[in-house]
Design a protein around this motif. Structure first.
Motif, mmCIF file in Angstrom:
data_model
loop_
_atom_site.group_PDB
_atom_site.id
_atom_site.type_symbol
_atom_site.label_atom_id
_atom_site.label_comp_id
_atom_site.label_asym_id
_atom_site.label_seq_id
_atom_site.Cartn_x
_atom_site.Cartn_y
_atom_site.Cartn_z
ATOM 1 N N THR A 106 0.868 -1.619 -0.226
ATOM 2 C CA THR A 106 0.148 0.034 0.319
ATOM 3 C C THR A 106 1.095 0.934 0.161
ATOM 4 O OG1 THR A 106 0.108 0.823 2.164
ATOM 5 C CG2 THR A 106 -1.591 -1.613 0.952
ATOM 6 N N PRO A 107 0.734 2.644 -0.141
ATOM 7 C CA PRO A 107 1.222 3.680 -0.249
ATOM 8 C C PRO A 107 1.752 3.778 1.141
ATOM 9 C CG PRO A 107 -0.293 3.596 -2.032
ATOM 10 C CD PRO A 107 -1.212 2.833 -1.269
ATOM 11 N N SER A 108 0.698 3.698 2.162
ATOM 12 C CA SER A 108 1.394 3.870 3.296
ATOM 13 C C SER A 108 2.580 2.688 3.956
ATOM 14 C CB SER A 108 0.201 3.654 4.540
ATOM 15 O OG SER A 108 -0.380 2.607 4.585
ATOM 16 N N GLU A 109 2.241 1.496 3.438
ATOM 17 C CA GLU A 109 3.543 0.790 3.998
ATOM 18 C C GLU A 109 4.684 1.212 3.117
ATOM 19 O OE1 GLU A 109 0.785 -3.270 4.017
ATOM 20 O OE2 GLU A 109 1.747 -2.771 2.883
ATOM 21 N N ALA A 110 4.186 1.646 1.771
ATOM 22 C CA ALA A 110 5.789 1.737 0.788
ATOM 23 C C ALA A 110 6.041 3.672 1.929
ATOM 24 C CB ALA A 110 5.491 2.209 -0.329
ATOM 25 N N ALA A 111 5.751 4.223 1.894
ATOM 26 C CA ALA A 111 6.030 5.539 2.363
ATOM 27 C C ALA A 111 6.727 4.979 4.166
ATOM 28 C CB ALA A 111 4.744 6.213 3.059
ATOM 29 N N LEU A 144 0.829 6.636 -3.530
ATOM 30 C CA LEU A 144 1.921 6.385 -4.020
ATOM 31 C C LEU A 144 3.128 7.405 -3.499
ATOM 32 C CD1 LEU A 144 4.204 3.918 -3.096
ATOM 33 C CD2 LEU A 144 4.391 3.187 -5.847
ATOM 34 N N PHE A 145 3.118 7.927 -4.605
ATOM 35 C CA PHE A 145 4.332 9.093 -4.673
ATOM 36 C C PHE A 145 4.325 10.167 -3.491
ATOM 37 C CE2 PHE A 145 4.883 8.285 -9.347
ATOM 38 C CZ PHE A 145 5.710 6.617 -9.371
ATOM 39 N N ARG A 146 2.700 10.610 -3.733
ATOM 40 C CA ARG A 146 2.073 11.592 -2.808
ATOM 41 C C ARG A 146 3.129 11.065 -1.184
ATOM 42 N NH1 ARG A 146 -3.124 14.163 -5.295
ATOM 43 N NH2 ARG A 146 -2.405 15.295 -6.808
ATOM 44 N N ALA A 147 3.075 10.251 -0.992
ATOM 45 C CA ALA A 147 2.741 8.935 0.600
ATOM 46 C C ALA A 147 3.771 9.436 0.350
ATOM 47 C CB ALA A 147 2.455 8.128 0.402
ATOM 48 N N ILE A 148 4.933 8.823 -0.454
ATOM 49 C CA ILE A 148 6.364 9.010 -0.221
ATOM 50 C C ILE A 148 7.484 9.857 0.491
ATOM 51 C CG2 ILE A 148 8.972 8.104 -1.247
ATOM 52 C CD1 ILE A 148 7.058 6.393 -2.696
ATOM 53 N N LYS A 149 6.551 11.158 -1.216
ATOM 54 C CA LYS A 149 7.549 12.219 -0.695
ATOM 55 C C LYS A 149 6.725 13.490 1.112
ATOM 56 C CE LYS A 149 9.527 13.623 -4.490
ATOM 57 N NZ LYS A 149 10.874 14.207 -4.777
ATOM 58 N N ARG A 185 3.915 13.438 -12.814
ATOM 59 C CA ARG A 185 5.011 14.634 -11.992
ATOM 60 C C ARG A 185 4.401 15.571 -11.234
ATOM 61 N NH1 ARG A 185 6.784 18.813 -16.442
ATOM 62 N NH2 ARG A 185 5.206 19.142 -16.426
ATOM 63 N N SER A 186 3.103 15.818 -11.532
ATOM 64 C CA SER A 186 2.125 16.746 -9.922
ATOM 65 C C SER A 186 2.212 15.915 -9.102
ATOM 66 C CB SER A 186 1.659 16.546 -10.504
ATOM 67 O OG SER A 186 1.117 17.610 -11.399
ATOM 68 N N ALA A 187 2.378 14.547 -8.989
ATOM 69 C CA ALA A 187 2.469 13.708 -7.180
ATOM 70 C C ALA A 187 3.978 13.934 -6.876
ATOM 71 C CB ALA A 187 1.270 12.313 -7.752
ATOM 72 N N GLY A 188 4.599 13.537 -8.166
ATOM 73 C CA GLY A 188 5.865 13.365 -6.997
ATOM 74 C C GLY A 188 6.637 13.338 -7.887
ATOM 75 N N LEU A 189 6.895 12.424 -9.048
ATOM 76 C CA LEU A 189 7.641 12.368 -10.114
ATOM 77 C C LEU A 189 8.732 13.197 -10.505
ATOM 78 C CD1 LEU A 189 8.529 9.028 -11.894
ATOM 79 C CD2 LEU A 189 6.792 10.060 -13.353
ATOM 80 N N ASP A 190 10.468 12.286 -9.692
ATOM 81 C CA ASP A 190 11.429 13.414 -11.114
ATOM 82 C C ASP A 190 12.272 12.984 -11.878
ATOM 83 O OD1 ASP A 190 11.633 15.111 -7.778
ATOM 84 O OD2 ASP A 190 11.482 13.060 -7.576
#
Length: 379
Positions: A106-111, A144-149, A185-190
């Protein structure tokens, strides 16, 4: 100043070329590469040349680009799922939907995983890769990306997904590739890694991964990314069923892409590791000598147009990667904490930390420096 250094490196390479002409079998072809006139014949000829000669030329060009400095990054790999419907014949990591071995985090697990690696190792990049999982849609990756960031307060770059995964999202969402990339990209992809390229030749792709799409699909996604200003890396998996001419086609297509958009940060080559269905046909991995040859030829083809070429320690091994730093490579790559794909193929990986990476680079007469996701030196 940088351009002056590059020009000086080329000048020295030309002088060495003149002195070593007598040792070359394909003088005209090597000369064409040195002048930026790559074609299939010239590259195929270079692959058959004296390794020490082309290695020396590649090394001189590299030192003209970045001197004797070698970058590395502290990073981790986040395998968010192992479910994939593409079923490449060389991949031992993927499982079919519904398999008892299937997982999706899950996104929270990934974060949480990324935050733990940041706090423990001060990683600067997370390489996000998985597979074409039909249960995952765009909203999953945005979350996923937002949770990581959020978990690392934006201090870790996301080097994420592959053109295959992005193209899949475009199809299932009914959106253009451009729109998918904008959302990511808006969600955090670099930046985007070059995975899924393998060999950009029609014949090999039809055999290795017929469900993945031909070479033009990889090029199309990467072109859209670079038009949006998203940098990428380019890769090549060699040492399986490809011919030298197909390797040459692959390198030329990458060079043309760079000349058109200029957003390829680095080139990474890795040898095929015998695994899965393809192991029955190709039971052995390419030698370290072949890896050095690929690195050297790539440098002659790309010269300073793609500034960074990674040494390829992950598949070639640490000792061969050290040698590659004298055959055209000028970046070590990453620490790759949490890597799961190669261990699934039976490859045991060492735990690399800053001190061991720097020691390996220094021991072969190079000067290590830590870099960020965009190949910029950091303190």
């Amino acid at each position: 100043m940088v351009k002056d250094s590059m020009d000086a490196g080329k000048s020295v390479a030309y002088k060495v070329f003149e002195k070593m002409k007598g040792r070359l079998s394909y003088v005209e072809s090597v000369e064409k590469l040195l002048h930026g006139e790559a074609n299939v014949k010239a590259i195929v000829d270079a692959f058959q040349e004296d390794l020490n000669v082309i290695g020396a030329l590649a090394n001189i060009i590299t030192e003209g680009v970045t001197g004797r400095r070698v970058g590395y990054i502290i990073n981790m790999i986040l395998n968010y799922t192992n479910v994939c419907t593409v079923r490449c014949k060389f991949c031992a990591f993927h499982v079919k939907p519904g398999s008892q071995k299937a997982f999706t985090i899950t996104p929270s697990e990934a974060a949480k995983i990324v935050r733990e690696h940041y706090e423990r190792f001060r990683i600067r990049q997370v390489l996000v890769q998985g597979g074409v999982n039909p249960e995952l849609r765009l909203d999953y990756f945005v979350a996923l990306f937002r949770a990581i960031k959020d978990a690392v307060k934006g201090r870790v770059a996301i080097h994420g997904l592959s053109p295959v995964e992005i193209e899949w999202l475009s199809k299932v969402e009914g959106e253009s590739i451009k729109r998918i990339l904008e959302e990511l990209r808006s969600a955090g992809l670099d930046s985007i890694p070059g995975g899924g390229a393998e060999i950009l030749a029609e014949r090999t792709r039809r055999i290795l991964s017929p469900l993945k799409g031909l070479h033009d699909s990889w090029l199309r996604v990467m072109s859209e990314a670079m038009k949006l200003g998203i940098p990428i890396s380019a890769t090549m998996m060699y040492g399986h069923i490809e011919s030298l001419a197909e390797r040459a086609e692959h390198l030329i297509r990458i060079l043309e892409l760079q000349r058109k958009y200029g957003k390829i940060m680095a080139f990474i080559a890795w040898n095929y590791e015998p695994a899965a269905e393809l192991k029955k046909l190709i039971p052995y991995a390419a030698t370290g000598i072949e890896h050095l040859r690929v690195i050297a030829v790539a440098r002659l083809v790309f010269r300073d147009e793609i500034r960074f070429i990674q040494a390829g320690w992950l598949t070639a091994g640490r000792e061969v990667a050290q040698l590659a730093l004298w055959y055209g490579a000028n970046d070590w790559g990453g620490s790759l904490y949490n890597e799961k794909v190669l261990p699934a193929a039976g490859v045991e990986l060492p735990l690399l930390v800053r001190e061991s990476i720097e020691r390996m680079i220094r021991s072969v007469g190079r000067e290590p420096y830590e870099r960020d996701n965009f190949y910029r030196p950091v303190r």
